[in-house]
Motif scaffolding. Structure first.
Motif, PDB file in Angstrom:
ATOM      1  N   ASP A 158       0.677  -1.305  -0.199  1.00  0.00           N
ATOM      2  CA  ASP A 158      -0.137  -0.367   0.069  1.00  0.00           C
ATOM      3  C   ASP A 158       0.693   1.041   0.423  1.00  0.00           C
ATOM      4  O   ASP A 158       0.783   2.192  -0.828  1.00  0.00           O
ATOM      5  N   ARG A 161       2.202   1.511  -3.454  1.00  0.00           N
ATOM      6  CA  ARG A 161       1.445   2.689  -4.120  1.00  0.00           C
ATOM      7  C   ARG A 161       1.247   3.870  -4.272  1.00  0.00           C
ATOM      8  O   ARG A 161       0.231   4.243  -5.242  1.00  0.00           O
ATOM      9  N   GLU A 179      -2.369  -2.971  -5.492  1.00  0.00           N
ATOM     10  CA  GLU A 179      -3.769  -2.371  -4.985  1.00  0.00           C
ATOM     11  C   GLU A 179      -3.752  -4.290  -5.118  1.00  0.00           C
ATOM     12  O   GLU A 179      -4.300  -5.161  -4.107  1.00  0.00           O
TER      13      GLU A 179
END
Length: 260
Positions: A158, A161, A179
């Motif tokens: 995460d 990302r 994701e």
């Protein structure tokens, strides 16, 4: 006269085709499905009305299975099936992890992806590559290490990302892969944990919260600059591939047809 004789023959055939007794399996099916069943012939009714609504609902080709007929059938999956399904998931995610790594490199620009480029292997808090002696450990212990690594990966993915959303906002497929990878790591970790429980292995003790380490890494990437942030993302994607592949290999030791 001929019409009266024809109706008499049809009535006779109807009485021969059904003697008023329902088979037991048909009665159970009728009750479960809500069908009204058959009615005996009554004078003055047409053939279809005389047979009732049951004539409009064809009976099943085979009697419905009685869940209590075979007590050996369990609603829970067998251990062998659970291992096989988890192994198949790990094998699929190994392919996805390789695709994610390639996609990540393509969007980082030079020198990433150039022949001979060897980025520094930055340390990642609470997560490292599988140790050289990992393969020599007992399978349950290996799976516990796999599950712990898979639990630490989602918050790190995460972080990567979010950083890539700033650096490469148009790389929608890369962002989607990152994701998906976080969600898939959670799913595989939960499946490995279920296998360990089915094997009767001891559960892990209290572990540090992975999100805390990920938050520290996220704060560090903001101040470290673009290149170190890209290198860290490459490292996390590489660790994801290594641990998913390692999990596949470890489950292969238990899967049917695997090494003894």
């Amino acid at each position: 006269m001929q019409g009266a004789e024809l109706r008499a023959k049809e009535s006779c055939l109807e009485r021969r085709s059904w003697n008023g007794t329902e088979p037991a399996w048909l009665k159970r099916w009728r009750i479960q499905s809500g069908a009204s069943g058959f009615r005996k012939s009554q004078p003055g009714r047409s053939g279809q009305e005389a047979r009732g609504w049951g004539a409009l609902i064809p009976p099943p080709l085979f009697p419905p299975e009685d869940p209590q007929a075979d007590s050996s059938i369990s609603p829970l999956p067998h251990l062998e099936s659970k291992i096989q399904q988890t192994h198949s998931l790990a094998r699929l995610l190994t392919k996805y992890a390789e695709q994610l790594l390639q996609e990540y490199v393509q969007h980082q620009g030079d020198p990433f992806g150039l022949p001979g480029f060897s980025p520094p292997r930055l340390p990642v808090a609470d997560l490292s590559a599988p140790a050289p002696g990992h393969a020599g450990l007992p399978v349950p212990e290996r799976l516990r290490l796999d599950e712990a690594a898979l639990a630490a990966l989602p918050p790190l993915l995460d972080v990567v990302r979010r950083r890539q959303a700033e650096l490469n906002p148009r790389a929608l497929r890369l962002l989607r892969r990152l994701e998906d990878a976080a969600r898939q790591a959670r799913a595989l970790g939960a499946a490995v944990e279920a296998v360990l429980a089915a094997l009767g292995a001891e559960t892990r003790g209290p572990q540090p919260e992975p999100a805390a380490a990920a938050a520290a890494i996220a704060a560090a990437t903001v101040t470290a600059g673009v290149f170190p942030a890209k290198v860290l993302g490459l490292r996390v994607c590489g660790l994801y591939r290594e641990w998913v592949s390692r999990t596949e290999a470890d489950l292969g030791q238990l899967a049917p047809g695997g090494p003894a």
